[in-house]
Design a protein around this motif. Structure first.
Motif, short mmCIF file in Angstrom:
data_model
loop_
_atom_site.label_atom_id
_atom_site.label_comp_id
_atom_site.label_asym_id
_atom_site.label_seq_id
_atom_site.Cartn_x
_atom_site.Cartn_y
_atom_site.Cartn_z
N LEU A 132 -49.11 -4.45 2.51
CA LEU A 132 -49.55 -5.72 2.99
C LEU A 132 -50.55 -6.29 1.93
O LEU A 132 -51.52 -5.66 1.56
CB LEU A 132 -50.10 -5.42 4.35
N SER A 133 -50.59 -7.64 2.25
CA SER A 133 -51.66 -8.35 1.24
C SER A 133 -52.07 -9.65 2.24
O SER A 133 -51.28 -10.03 3.03
CB SER A 133 -51.19 -9.02 0.14
N LEU A 134 -53.36 -9.92 2.02
CA LEU A 134 -53.84 -11.00 2.75
C LEU A 134 -53.94 -11.95 1.56
O LEU A 134 -54.53 -11.91 0.48
CB LEU A 134 -55.36 -10.70 3.26
N ASP A 135 -53.34 -13.44 1.86
CA ASP A 135 -53.46 -14.30 0.94
C ASP A 135 -54.59 -15.50 1.64
O ASP A 135 -53.88 -16.20 2.66
CB ASP A 135 -52.13 -14.92 0.89
N PHE A 136 -55.59 -15.61 0.92
CA PHE A 136 -56.66 -16.63 1.39
C PHE A 136 -56.25 -17.82 0.80
O PHE A 136 -55.90 -18.17 -0.37
CB PHE A 136 -58.06 -16.02 0.84
N ASP A 137 -56.36 -19.04 1.92
CA ASP A 137 -56.28 -20.52 1.63
C ASP A 137 -57.19 -21.31 1.91
O ASP A 137 -57.48 -21.19 3.32
CB ASP A 137 -54.76 -20.57 1.97
#
Length: 131
Positions: A46-51
């Motif tokens: 799992l990764s979190l993709d910050f936008d």
């Protein structure tokens, strides 16, 4: 094959500041830029993709951790000076909960997302048959 969540987008006002905060608090690995996102690895799947965005709704992210990880992350949460609480409606009462034989805490990141850290799974009631 087991289905796993691979990544999710975390909308925020400042993706750099947000990604770095999650890394400081939780010990996540900062991977850097991918397309327009800043990617943070939570674990092997799992990764979190910050936008960065101007407007967005707040989200809820819950992280199950070990007792030792809880202590370490909670100490960093306090060092950051973030308010915390024992439940989603009491996210600033400065207490933790002891639900289901574990510990839990809720807090908001600077974007208004409600973060939860828990050491024990929720105990779900048995499913009733619909037939």
């Amino acid at each position: 094959m087991t289905i796993t969540l691979n990544h999710t987008i975390v909308p925020c006002f400042d993706k750099q500041a947000s990604a770095k905060l999650y890394c400081r608090l939780f010990g996540f690995e900062y991977l850097g830029e991918f397309s327009r996102f800043l990617v943070v690895r939570v674990n092997e799947t799992l990764s979190l993709d910050f936008d960065s965005r101007e407007k967005f709704e707040s989200h809820h992210y819950a992280f199950k951790v070990s007792e030792q990880e809880f202590d370490e992350i909670f100490a960093r949460l306090q060092a950051e000076g973030l308010k915390y609480g024992s439940g989603p409606a009491e996210a600033e009462n400065m207490t933790i909960n002891h639900n289901y034989g574990g510990r839990g805490v809720y807090f908001r990141d600077p974007n208004g997302h409600l973060l939860e850290m828990l050491t024990a799974d929720y105990e779900m009631p048995p499913q009733q048959s619909t037939q």
